[in-house]
Design a protein around this motif. Structure first.
Motif, PDB file in Angstrom:
ATOM      1  N   VAL A  64      88.553  92.705  49.370  1.00 41.16           N
ATOM      2  CA  VAL A  64      87.363  93.050  49.412  1.00 41.16           C
ATOM      3  C   VAL A  64      86.853  93.671  50.627  1.00 41.16           C
ATOM      4  O   VAL A  64      85.738  94.254  50.698  1.00 41.16           O
ATOM      5  N   ASN A  65      87.504  93.224  51.596  1.00 34.19           N
ATOM      6  CA  ASN A  65      87.023  93.788  53.252  1.00 34.19           C
ATOM      7  C   ASN A  65      87.508  95.279  53.458  1.00 34.19           C
ATOM      8  O   ASN A  65      87.406  95.967  54.466  1.00 34.19           O
ATOM      9  N   ASN A  66      88.254  95.748  52.524  1.00 34.48           N
ATOM     10  CA  ASN A  66      88.771  97.203  52.605  1.00 34.48           C
ATOM     11  C   ASN A  66      88.345  97.803  51.341  1.00 34.48           C
ATOM     12  O   ASN A  66      88.937  97.707  50.475  1.00 34.48           O
ATOM     13  N   ASN A  67      87.467  98.973  51.490  1.00 33.81           N
ATOM     14  CA  ASN A  67      86.857  99.634  50.526  1.00 33.81           C
ATOM     15  C   ASN A  67      87.933 100.412  49.718  1.00 33.81           C
ATOM     16  O   ASN A  67      87.767 100.375  48.404  1.00 33.81           O
ATOM     17  N   TYR A  68      88.978 100.938  50.309  1.00 31.37           N
ATOM     18  CA  TYR A  68      89.888 101.641  49.524  1.00 31.37           C
ATOM     19  C   TYR A  68      90.776 100.944  48.613  1.00 31.37           C
ATOM     20  O   TYR A  68      91.183 101.104  47.660  1.00 31.37           O
ATOM     21  N   HIS A 104      89.714  97.665  47.730  1.00 35.63           N
ATOM     22  CA  HIS A 104      89.100  97.136  46.627  1.00 35.63           C
ATOM     23  C   HIS A 104      88.851  98.399  45.447  1.00 35.63           C
ATOM     24  O   HIS A 104      89.126  97.901  44.343  1.00 35.63           O
ATOM     25  N   GLU A 105      88.708  99.689  45.665  1.00 35.41           N
ATOM     26  CA  GLU A 105      88.536 100.688  44.661  1.00 35.41           C
ATOM     27  C   GLU A 105      89.885 100.758  44.016  1.00 35.41           C
ATOM     28  O   GLU A 105      89.725 101.136  42.780  1.00 35.41           O
TER      29      GLU A 105
END
Length: 488
Positions: free
Chosen positions: A268-272, A274-275
């Motif tokens: 969750v701490n890395n948007n890429y 997470h997506e």
């Protein structure tokens, strides 16, 4: 009360009497003497069958039937006055040729209903023996096994010896209409599929042996997800891991995001990342990849689980075989000490388990990918006697492959970019296997639960290729110490 339709039975016999072979060969694949519930009808059908299978050009009349009754030994029965009247009435019964097969279908369905009724009657006695401490799967399995066995009986073919090439021309014609690249179901490991004879073939047990903590579960995961992504239903029978474990490792393998990041929620701490995970989940949430934990579950209940899964999620073809699917069994070991009875040894129980798995695979035409533990000899040896348990594992499998860590010398020889694991096909009854001392390179990246198949050792030496591999993924260079999940 007997389930029957006397008028339909009479119409079938009348049709054969009136139209001879034109009617007989319309119904011969549907009905037999046992399809008729009236003894007189059974005997008349046996006479008609005898006449037309001896000479299909014959016309049917009363003298011909009486002559046939002597040849099949039922002339005394037919000579009775009431039987002669019954036969005469049948020969005069009006029926159109186009309707004879329809009546045969009806009689066949009633025969199936009778058979199913009788089968379920047999299970009553078994249920009366239950004490109440049996697992629910065993209780359900009594009726399930009866039903599945009945389906098999319906589709049993003539077991008389056949000329090997009698139908070869027809088979070649059918094959030419729909050529395929591979005979069985591809596992995603192309060289392994090639070595064992074209993927996982129907009705076979394909065995892979490995030492503990080598990564056999990751092999099962990678193969299972690959096959399910192609639309093939896969059932992973797992003895040790949970559905969540498989979920985390599967997502890691599909996304190249570390298992630890997924398990802890750190993604969750890395948007890429997470997506990417969210998009991947949406893509694969409906693929037919199933899991069930069978730790501590007795073999009879395991087979019941598979039968229910096939019935509910896969389906049965008209020939009584399961539709396309794969069973992954990870791994073959004794689940319940109660299975060791009397003086039976552990290897004997494992042999019995392998026999049951083999028979199930053949009975339902299902390919099984089964894993077994290698004994300590498997650390250095690469032969059939390294399989823990029974020789029966080797006797009954279609192929036996060893999956193991590469030695330091092999890594240095092949180059670290060509992996730290190897597949060694030892037995291959359908495929070419590999040359002695050759093996398939596998790059296991435990952090991402990923296995990447590389070239064989001989290919690396010669610079050639045993298969077309333009689409082969490149191996990833790694350090063994950087792989925290290599023991999965």
């Amino acid at each position: 009360m007997i389930l029957s339709d006397a008028p339909a039975e009479r119409a079938i016999l009348a049709g054969i009497c009136r139209y001879a072979s034109d009617a007989y060969y319309e119904v011969a694949t549907l009905v037999s003497e046992k399809s008729f519930t009236i003894e007189s009808n059974q005997i008349i059908y046996s006479c008609l069958k005898h006449i037309l299978e001896e000479d299909s050009s014959k016309e049917i009349d009363l003298p011909t039937i009486l002559s046939a009754s002597k040849e099949v030994g039922v002339d005394t029965f037919l000579s009775a006055k009431e039987e002669m009247q019954h036969l005469s009435a049948i020969m005069k019964f009006p029926v159109q040729l186009s309707n004879v097969r329809k009546f045969a279908i009806k009689v066949r369905k009633i025969q199936i209903a009778r058979g199913m009724y009788d089968k379920l009657e047999e299970t009553k006695e078994q249920y009366l023996q239950l004490k109440g401490h049996e697992p629910i799967g065993e209780i359900l399995g009594i009726a399930e096994e009866s039903i599945f066995d009945f389906i098999q009986e319906l589709n049993e073919n003539d077991d008389s010896p056949k000329k090997v090439f009698a139908d070869a021309e027809e088979r070649l014609e059918n094959l030419s209409k729909d050529p395929v690249d591979i005979v069985g179901i591809p596992t995603g490991f192309d060289r392994y599929d090639f070595a064992i004879g074209g993927g996982l073939r129907r009705g076979t047990v394909n065995v892979i042996g490995a030492r503990p903590k080598t990564g056999k579960t990751l092999f099962a995961e990678n193969a299972g997800i690959h096959m399910a992504k192609q639309g093939v239903p896969v059932l992973n029978l797992d003895t040790e891991m949970t559905k969540q474990d498989h979920q985390d490792r599967g997502l890691a393998m599909l996304t190249d995001i570390g298992i630890n990041e997924i398990e802890t929620g750190q993604f969750v701490n890395n948007n890429y990342k997470h997506e990417k995970l969210l998009k991947t989940v949406k893509k694969v949430k409906d693929i037919p990849y199933y899991h069930i934990s069978i730790g501590g579950v007795a073999l009879a209940e395991q087979l019941s689980i598979i039968r229910r899964w096939i019935a509910k999620e896969v389906g049965i073809n008209d020939d009584g075989k399961a539709k396309n699917c794969v069973i992954i069994y990870d791994y073959l070991k004794i689940m319940d000490s109660a299975e060791i009875k009397g003086d039976m040894k552990e290897y004997q129980v494992l042999g019995f388990m392998m026999t049951s798995l083999h028979n199930f695979a053949i009975k339902f035409g299902v390919p099984v990918l089964a894993f077994v533990q290698l004994n300590r000899d498997g650390i250095t040896k690469e032969s059939t006697d390294t399989a823990s348990g029974s020789d029966r594992i080797i006797w009954l499998c279609s192929n036996f492959t060893i999956y193991k860590r590469k030695s330091d010398e092999e890594i240095a020889k092949d180059g670290p970019e060509n992996g730290n694991r190897k597949l060694v096909p030892v037995i291959s009854r359908h495929g070419e296997g590999l040359e002695p001392t050759d093996y398939i390179n596998i790059n296991m990246i435990g952090k991402y639960a990923k296995l990447i198949e590389g070239k064989t050792a001989k290919e690396l030496e010669s610079g050639g290729s045993i298969i077309e591999d333009e689409d082969q993924e490149e191996s990833v260079i790694y350090n063994e110490g950087d792989i925290p999940f290599a023991g999965v």
